[in-house]
Design an enzyme around this catalytic site. Structure first.
Site, PDB file in Angstrom:
ATOM      1  N   GLY A  50      51.775  -6.423  -9.981  1.00  0.00           N
ATOM      2  CA  GLY A  50      53.069  -6.229  -9.346  1.00  0.00           C
ATOM      3  C   GLY A  50      53.393  -7.308  -8.335  1.00  0.00           C
TER       4      GLY A  50
ATOM      5  CD  GLU B 244      55.307  -6.497 -13.117  1.00  0.00           C
ATOM      6  OE1 GLU B 244      55.910  -6.193 -14.148  1.00  0.00           O
ATOM      7  OE2 GLU B 244      54.643  -5.680 -12.440  1.00  0.00           O
TER       8      GLU B 244
ATOM      9  CD  GLU C 105      50.124  -5.701 -14.519  1.00  0.00           C
ATOM     10  OE1 GLU C 105      50.874  -5.796 -13.545  1.00  0.00           O
ATOM     11  OE2 GLU C 105      49.762  -6.700 -15.187  1.00  0.00           O
TER      12      GLU C 105
ATOM     13  CB  ALA D 123      51.025  -1.366  -8.294  1.00  0.00           C
TER      14      ALA D 123
END
Length: 700
Positions: free
Chosen positions: A106, A109, A129, A65
Site C-alpha cells: 500500500g 500504491e 501482496e 497496509a
C-alpha cells in the site's frame, strides 16, 4: 489529522509526514489514510500552497497496509486507502512523494497515486501482496502497468520481490534519485520542478504499454502462472486485473481489482499465508529469554566436516561475509569438499544469479585445514560430521580442548541428544544445536536447539546468527529428532504401512503432491538417501517396543544396496544423469511380498485416505511435541514444516491446517484409522483430544 500524520507548510509546499512507527503503516482504524486526506484537503484550500510533499518519518516512506486489519471491519468514520487514493486523483495541485527504505504494498500504491516520485539511496520498492495470498487492492494492478509497462508490472506483482531505486528510475516508476537529507533534497527537487512548470500528472490517464497482442500475451501469462503457482489463486487474479488495466477504463479496472482483492482476502489460502507471515516473526521470540540479552559477536567461524552438510554450512558463513575455516581429517576429503563448494558457486554464476566477483570474494573468505588447532580463533565452531553419537562426542571433547574460551560449540545433528553431546565438554553453557537442512546453502530453515545447559547469551547468538545467515531460525528443545525430524518419522512410518496395505510409492507420492507438498515421502526419501533413515532405525531398534507395528519394506530396500538417487535406485529407479523417479517393477514385487509376509490382504486405497493418514500423523506427533514443550508454540511447527519440509505454504503448516479442517474431524479420523486399518498405533495425543473436546485450536 491525529499524531500519526503531521502537516506543515514550508514555503509554498504542504509537507505531509507519515509518522506511524516502525514502518509508517497505513493503519485505517488508527486514522492514517484519513490524516493524509485531511492534510490534502487543508492544503487545497490554502492559496499559499502550490504543491504537496508526502514523506515518511524515520527510515522509510511507508511499509504498506496494517496486515493485522485484513479481514476485519474498518471504522466507518475513517477513510480507507482506496478512498484516499480516489480523492488524490481529483486534486488539482501536484503531489510529490519522497521515497526511502522499504516502500511496500500500500505504501507503493500511495506513491503511485502521487504525480511525481523521488527516491533516496537504498530505497526498495515492491508490491509483495501475492506472498500473503492477495493482490494490490488500492489501484496497484492498474497504475503499475501504466507506469512501467504491462510485462514488467506483471512480473513484479506475481513475483512480489523488491527492486532498487536505480532500477525503479530506469523503469519510470521513480522520476528522480536524490542524495543528502531527504526532506531538504525533496523540497529542492520540487522547487526545480515547479519552476519548470510541472503540474498535475495523473497516472490514471496514462495507457499501459504492451508490445504484443493482448489476447496472446495474457493467454501465455495464464499458462505460465498456472504452472508455476499451482494451488495459489492470487497470481492468476493478478493476471486478470492487469488484463483489466489494458482492456477497461481506469475506473472500471479499479472496481474489478477491488472485487478480486476482497474475494482473495476471504480465501483459506490467504488466511494460511498471513498466518505464516506472523508465525515467522513470532518464531524469533523466546518467551523466557530476556529481551536485553546481549548476543556474542561472531567475527570468525569454523566448520568441522567438508561433506554435503559441512560444505553447505561453510557456504552459509561465506555468503554472510563471515570468514570461515573448514576442517577435515584427511586432505583428499578436504580437497573434494572445497571443489564441491567451488562448483556450487560456479553453477550459480553460470545461471546469472551471482557475479564472478562475488564468487571470488566468497571463496576468499574460506580457508581450510586438516588440523583441529585451526579452530582456535573461531567465535563459533559448527560440527557437521557423521550422525553417530560416539563420533560427535569425540569431536566435542577435542573442541573443548582446542576452541578458545567463550567460543560457541554447535552441532548440526539432526536427531541426536544435544545434552549428551554437551556433557562431553566442560562448557555445556556454550553448546547448542544448529540443525541446518540440506542443501544448507539453499534451505532457509534453521532449528536452533536449546540444550539444558545452553546459556541465554549463546541462545540469543544462535537466533541472531540464523537471521544473519539468511535463515528462518526457530528455537526447539532436545528430543530425538527435535521437531521436524521427530514428526517426519511417524509420517514415513505411515507411508510404509500404506505400501503394506495396498498402495505403491508412486500412488502415495502423487496423492500428497496433489495436496501441495513439493515431494511425496518416497521421492523425498530417495533424494535424501535411504541409508540415513536406515541407520537411525537400526539405532532406535533397541528401544522399540516389540509389540509395535513395524514395516520392513524400507529396510529390505536398503539391504539390497538401494539408497536412492545417489545409487541410481531406491523406491524408484533413476537413469544415469537424470533425476526423474521411474516406477520399478522390482520394488512393486518386493512390496507385494512384504504384504504377504505380514499377512496383510492388499486393497484399493483412496487418495483421501493417503492424505489424511500422512497429515494427521504429522499433526498428532506435533501435538505431543507441544505438550512436552519441545516446540514453544504451534505456529513454530508450522514455520518448520513450511520452510524445511515442503509443506504447501498456502495451507499454512500442519497445525494450522488441522485447525482449518477442525480438530474434532482429526480425532474422528484417527478413531476410524484405529478401528479400520489394523492401526492400533493410532491414539490421539492428549492435547489434541482435549482441544477437540473443547472446540479449541492449536493456533488459538
Amino acid at each position: 489529522m491525529g499524531n500519526l500524520v503531521d502537516y506543515q507548510v514550508q514555503g509554498t509546499v504542504g509537507v505531509i509526514t507519515l509518522d506511524n512507527p516502525p514502518v509508517n503503516a497505513l493503519a485505517v482504524n488508527k486514522g492514517v489514510p484519513q490524516g493524509i486526506l485531511d492534510a490534502i484537503k487543508q492544503g487545497e484550500h490554502d492559496p499559499h500552497v502550490k504543491a504537496f510533499l508526502l514523506i515518511g518519518a524515520g527510515r522509510n516512506f511507508c511499509g504498506g497496509a496494517d496486515i493485522s486489519e485484513f479481514g476485519k471491519d474498518y471504522d466507518p468514520g475513517k477513510a480507507t486507502l482506496p478512498d484516499l487514493l480516489a480523492y488524490m486523483d481529483t486534486v488539482t495541485k501536484p503531489i510529490f512523494a519522497a521515497l526511502s527504505g522499504p516502500t511496500m504494498g500500500g505504501g507503493l500504491e500511495l506513491a503511485m497515486a502521487c504525480h511525481y516520485r523521488c527516491a533516496a539511496p537504498g530505497t526498495q520498492l515492491a508490491l509483495p501482496e501475492v506472498k500473503l495470498g492477495i493482490l494490490p487492492g488500492a489501484g496497484g494492478t492498474q497504475r503499475l502497468p501504466r507506469l512501467i509497462g504491462v510485462d514488467r508490472a506483471l512480473e513484479m506483482m506475481v513475483g512480489g520481490d523488491p527492486i532498487g531505486g536505480e532500477q525503479s528510475k530506469e523503469l519510470g516508476l521513480v522520476d528522480e534519485l536524490v542524495n543528502g537529507e531527504l526532506r531538504q533534497a525533496a523540497l529542492s527537487w520540487i522547487r526545480r520542478r515547479l519552476q519548470d512548470g510541472a503540474g498535475v500528472r495523473r497516472v490514471s490517464t496514462l495507457s499501459p504499454a504492451l508490445e504484443q497482442p493482448a489476447e496472446a500475451f495474457f493467454a501465455g501469462a495464464r499458462e505460465r502462472v498456472a504452472r508455476t503457482w499451482r494451488g495459489y489463486p492470487a497470481p492468476l487474479a493478478i493476471v486478470n486485473c492487469v488484463e483489466a488495466a489494458v482492456g477497461m477504463p481506469f475506473a472500471k479496472g479499479i472496481a474489478f481489482e477491488r472485487q478480486q482483492f476482497l474475494g482473495l482476502v476471504r480465501t483459506p489460502e490467504s488466511a494460511s499465508l498471513r498466518h505464516l507471515f506472523f508465525a515467522e516473526r513470532q518464531a524469533a521470540k523466546i518467551p523466557d529469554l530476556p529481551a536485553e540479552t546481549p548476543a556474542l559477536e561472531i567475527r570468525k567461524a569454523a566448520v568441522i566436516g567438508a561433506g554435503t552438510m559441512g560444505g553447505g554450512i561453510t557456504m552459509c558463513f561465506a555468503n554472510a561475509g563471515i570468514p570461515v575455516t573448514v576442517i577435515e581429517m584427511a586432505q583428499p576429503a578436504l580437497d573434494k569438499g572445497l571443489e564441491t563448494i567451488r562448483g556450487n558457486y560456479a553453477a550459480t554464476v553460470s545461471k546469472g544469479r551471482l557475479t564472478q566477483e562475488k564468487m571470488d570474494q566468497r571463496m576468499a573468505l574460506i580457508s581450510s585445514s586438516t588440523d583441529f588447532a585451526a579452530v582456535k580463533d573461531a567465535d563459533i565452531v559448527v560440527e557437521a560430521v557423521f550422525e553417530d553419537m560416539a563420533v560427535k562426542k569425540e569431536v566435542f571433547a577435542t573442541l573443548d580442548k582446542t576452541a578458545k574460551a567463550g567460543a560457541i560449540l554447535a552441532t548440526n545433528t539432526s536427531t541426536l541428544d544435544v545434552d549428551e553431546i554437551a556433557r562431553s565438554t566442560g562448557r555445556p553453557q556454550s553448546v547448542l544445536g544448529l540443525h541446518f537442512f540440506s542443501p544448507a546453502n539453499v534451505m532457509r530453515l534453521l532449528e536452533v536447539v536449546r540444550g539444558a545447559g545452553t546459556s541465554h547469551a549463546v541462545l540469543a547468538t544462535g537466533m541472531k546468527l540464523g537471521k544473519r545467515l539468511g535463515k528462518v531460525p526457530v528455537c526447539v528443545g532436545v528430543c530425538d529428532g527435535f521437531v521436524g525430524n521427530r514428526m517426519i518419522h511417524p509420517y514415513l512410518k505411515e507411508a510404509g504401512f500404506l505400501l503394506e496395505e495396498g498402495a505403491l510409492p508412486q500412488q502415495v507420492d502423487a496423492a500428497i503432491e496433489a495436496f501441495g507438498f513439493a515431494m511425496g515421502p518416497f521421492r523425498m526419501s530417495d533424494l535424501a538417501g535411504l541409508d540415513v533413515g536406515w541407520y537411525i532405525r537400526r539405532r532406535q531398534a533397541a528401544t522399540r517396543p516389540p509389540q509395535e507395528r513395524y514395516s520392513k519394506i524400507a529396510d529390505t530396500i536398503c539391504e539390497r544396496g538401494r539408497f536412492g538417487q545417489k545409487t541410481g535406485a531406491g523406491y524408484y529407479r533413476y537413469e544415469k544423469g537424470k533425476r526423474d523417479a521411474l516406477p520399478d517393477p522390482d520394488i512393486e514385487a518386493l512390496i507385494v511380498q512384504a504384504s504377504r509376509d505380514a499377512g496383510i490382504a492388499r486393497r484399493q486405497i483412496s487418495e483421501r485416505e493417503i492424505v489424511e493418514r500422512l497429515l494427521y500423523a504429522l499433526v498428532n506427533e506435533g501435538a505431543r511435541i507441544l505438550e512436552e514443550g519441545i516446540a514453544q508454540r504451534a505456529s513454530d511447527i508450522d514455520v518448520i514444516y513450511a520452510f524445511g519440509y515442503g509443506f504447501p505454504r498456502y495451507r499454512g503448516g500442519p497445525m494450522f491446517y488441522a485447525d482449518t479442517v477442525g480438530l474434532e474431524h482429526v480425532v474422528s479420523a484417527i478413531a476410524h484409522f484405529r478401528e479400520g486399518y489394523r492401526a492400533e498405533h493410532w491414539q490421539p495425543a492428549p492435547l489434541l483430544a482435549k482441544l477437540a473436546a473443547e472446540g479449541g485450536k492449536f493456533n488459538g
